[in-house]
Design a protein around this motif. Structure first.
Motif, PDB file in Angstrom:
ATOM      1  N   ARG A  53      -4.512 150.480 -63.156  1.00 26.88           N
ATOM      2  CA  ARG A  53      -3.299 149.768 -62.745  1.00 26.88           C
ATOM      3  C   ARG A  53      -2.179 150.082 -63.737  1.00 26.88           C
ATOM      4  O   ARG A  53      -2.367 149.942 -64.943  1.00 26.88           O
ATOM      5  CB  ARG A  53      -3.552 148.261 -62.697  1.00 26.88           C
ATOM      6  N   ASP A  97      -4.121 145.516 -53.474  1.00 32.98           N
ATOM      7  CA  ASP A  97      -5.058 144.399 -53.468  1.00 32.98           C
ATOM      8  C   ASP A  97      -4.281 143.092 -53.565  1.00 32.98           C
ATOM      9  O   ASP A  97      -3.286 143.006 -54.292  1.00 32.98           O
ATOM     10  CB  ASP A  97      -6.017 144.522 -54.652  1.00 32.98           C
ATOM     11  N   ASN A  98      -4.737 142.100 -52.823  1.00 40.64           N
ATOM     12  CA  ASN A  98      -4.023 140.819 -52.781  1.00 40.64           C
ATOM     13  C   ASN A  98      -3.962 140.142 -54.149  1.00 40.64           C
ATOM     14  O   ASN A  98      -3.028 139.361 -54.412  1.00 40.64           O
ATOM     15  CB  ASN A  98      -4.693 139.885 -51.776  1.00 40.64           C
ATOM     16  N   TYR A  99      -4.928 140.416 -55.009  1.00 41.42           N
ATOM     17  CA  TYR A  99      -4.943 139.785 -56.334  1.00 41.42           C
ATOM     18  C   TYR A  99      -4.419 140.724 -57.419  1.00 41.42           C
ATOM     19  O   TYR A  99      -3.587 140.331 -58.245  1.00 41.42           O
ATOM     20  CB  TYR A  99      -6.365 139.345 -56.685  1.00 41.42           C
ATOM     21  N   TYR A 100      -4.863 141.979 -57.418  1.00 43.55           N
ATOM     22  CA  TYR A 100      -4.529 142.908 -58.496  1.00 43.55           C
ATOM     23  C   TYR A 100      -3.245 143.690 -58.238  1.00 43.55           C
ATOM     24  O   TYR A 100      -2.731 144.336 -59.152  1.00 43.55           O
ATOM     25  CB  TYR A 100      -5.680 143.895 -58.702  1.00 43.55           C
ATOM     26  N   GLU A 265     -10.969 139.771 -63.063  1.00 41.73           N
ATOM     27  CA  GLU A 265     -10.959 138.314 -63.023  1.00 41.73           C
ATOM     28  C   GLU A 265     -11.242 137.754 -61.642  1.00 41.73           C
ATOM     29  O   GLU A 265     -11.477 136.553 -61.495  1.00 41.73           O
ATOM     30  CB  GLU A 265      -9.586 137.808 -63.495  1.00 41.73           C
ATOM     31  N   ASN A 266     -11.201 138.622 -60.646  1.00 42.72           N
ATOM     32  CA  ASN A 266     -11.401 138.149 -59.272  1.00 42.72           C
ATOM     33  C   ASN A 266     -11.990 139.290 -58.451  1.00 42.72           C
ATOM     34  O   ASN A 266     -11.921 140.457 -58.832  1.00 42.72           O
ATOM     35  CB  ASN A 266     -10.066 137.697 -58.669  1.00 42.72           C
ATOM     36  N   SER A 267     -12.580 138.962 -57.323  1.00 42.20           N
ATOM     37  CA  SER A 267     -13.123 139.984 -56.436  1.00 42.20           C
ATOM     38  C   SER A 267     -11.979 140.699 -55.725  1.00 42.20           C
ATOM     39  O   SER A 267     -10.879 140.171 -55.586  1.00 42.20           O
ATOM     40  CB  SER A 267     -14.071 139.365 -55.412  1.00 42.20           C
ATOM     41  N   SER A 268     -12.250 141.907 -55.277  1.00 46.31           N
ATOM     42  CA  SER A 268     -11.233 142.728 -54.628  1.00 46.31           C
ATOM     43  C   SER A 268     -11.377 142.639 -53.114  1.00 46.31           C
ATOM     44  O   SER A 268     -12.448 142.301 -52.584  1.00 46.31           O
ATOM     45  CB  SER A 268     -11.373 144.182 -55.087  1.00 46.31           C
ATOM     46  N   THR A 269     -10.299 142.986 -52.426  1.00 46.87           N
ATOM     47  CA  THR A 269     -10.339 143.014 -50.959  1.00 46.87           C
ATOM     48  C   THR A 269     -10.755 144.381 -50.423  1.00 46.87           C
ATOM     49  O   THR A 269     -10.787 144.581 -49.217  1.00 46.87           O
ATOM     50  CB  THR A 269      -8.951 142.658 -50.384  1.00 46.87           C
TER      51      THR A 269
END
Length: 401
Positions: A53, A97-100, A265-269
């Motif tokens: 990233r 990705d919705n989070y990253y 820190e979170n799962s990916s889509t």
């Protein structure tokens, strides 16, 4: 049954021979890791997927936005102004990705650019291909899922600004992209010429007619040393300088004994089972062997080609039918909205029309007819026809103009 087995076997042999004849990339994950680390962070998400990233980007940043397009012997080449562009726009794939946010998944196959295209009457746009898109020397670009990118992923510009060297000044914002998106047609046009991958994109002569000027072909000059590349990449000549590290530079590059991956820190889509890209399970897989990644890509490409060859036509037809249903629903909503207008407004329109009709039926008494602009209520309704989006087959060769 025997015929099906024979056909599948013949297809496997053909694809394997094709993959053996293709050129091998002299690149490794270790080289990507050490080269891109100053410009971003490596993240391990979902326990087995390693992505990169970039640092220092704003919220509205999109891949393939800071640079320019050039027409070359490899088709449409993206000449990036960003220090990490030599890798992230010519190898691997981008994914939002919705989070990253925007993340880059490494890959080992070089291309002039890895994008999908949209074009309409006034605007042309492009967006990064997702990790579900694979290139085959036989099929071109094929997808492992039914992919539909959001309008937020696209960069749209007017045709007359498409070849500008400061392209990012003219890219439409989110609201403009949303307005243009539904009035454009979809296209991917990747194919091979001997050992070269060509991004035909939207036909050059078509863009020239829309833009009103000629597009000259720029010569590609390969550079295999990064220091030389940094020195010549700012050259304002007609050449395009492409950095493709030699095997010697890759082998002599900085070695990494331990990879410093940031823990996700979170799962990916991302649908992990639909992509064939380099990854690690708990940091145990060796990235230094570039043939490992290349063989994995080859196996994934072969499996995807066999799996998708029979489903490709069905996916395209399903996408077209879905878009037609959406267009019919929107047309029905528009019709209902018109029918539910205020009754007094419709009555006033009828009275105005009758008065206008009586006036025009009266014989003129020696006077010259005078044109009067009708009121707004007397003007006929004209609705703009929605341009139906359509997905073209990725392996169609461009027309020879």
């Amino acid at each position: 049954m025997k015929k099906k087995i024979l056909l599948a076997t013949a297809l496997l042999i053909f694809i394997s021979l094709e993959l053996q004849a293709r050129p091998h990339a002299g690149i490794s994950f270790n080289f990507f890791y050490s080269s891109l680390r100053p410009y971003g962070e490596w993240i391990q998400i979902d326990n087995d997927l390693v992505v990169w990233r970039p640092h220092g980007i704003h919220n509205r940043w999109r891949p393939y936005s800071d640079g320019r397009w050039s027409w070359t012997s490899h088709g449409w080449y993206w000449d990036s102004y960003e220090p990490f562009g030599w890798a992230t726009y010519h190898y691997g794939r981008w994914y939002y990705d919705n989070y990253y946010g925007w993340i880059w998944i490494p890959g080992y196959e070089w291309g002039p650019s890895w994008v999908e295209w949209r074009y309409g009457s006034d605007y042309i746009g492009w967006a990064p291909l997702p990790p579900y898109a694979s290139f085959s020397f036989n099929l071109g670009i094929h997808f492992s899922i039914g992919w539909h990118s959001s309008y937020n992923y696209w960069n749209f510009v007017p045709y007359n600004r498409f070849y500008d060297h400061r392209l990012n000044y003219y890219i439409l914002d989110g609201s403009g992209a949303e307005r243009i998106f539904g009035h454009t047609k979809y296209r991917t046009n990747y194919y091979s010429d001997r050992d070269r991958i060509i991004n035909g994109g939207v036909d050059k002569s078509f863009i020239e007619r829309k833009a009103g000027y000629r597009i000259a072909e720029r010569e590609i000059a390969s550079v295999d040393n990064y220091n030389d590349f940094n020195r010549v990449r700012r050259d304002r000549s007609d050449r395009v300088y492409v950095y493709r590290p030699s095997e010697r530079e890759v082998n002599n590059g900085r070695t990494v004994d331990r990879y410093d991956f940031k823990r996700g820190e979170n799962s990916s889509t991302i649908e992990r089972d639909r992509i064939g890209t380099p990854f690690t399970r708990g940091g145990e897989r060796d990235f230094n062997d570039r043939t490992t990644g290349r063989n994995r890509d080859s196996r994934a490409e072969r499996d995807a080609a066999i799996r998708d060859n029979g489903r490709l036509r069905d996916d395209v037809n399903r996408d077209i039918e879905r878009e037609r249903d959406q267009f019919r629903r929107e047309s029905e909503r528009e019709r209902i909205r018109i029918e539910n207008e205020r009754p007094e407004s419709r009555a006033r329109d009828r009275l105005d029309y009758r008065a206008w009709e009586r006036t025009n039926r009266e014989p003129s008494q020696g006077r010259q007819p005078v044109y009067e602009r009708p009121s707004r209520s007397e003007r006929p309704y004209e609705f703009e026809k929605r341009v139906e989006t359509s997905r073209e087959r990725s392996f169609d060769r461009p027309s020879q103009n």
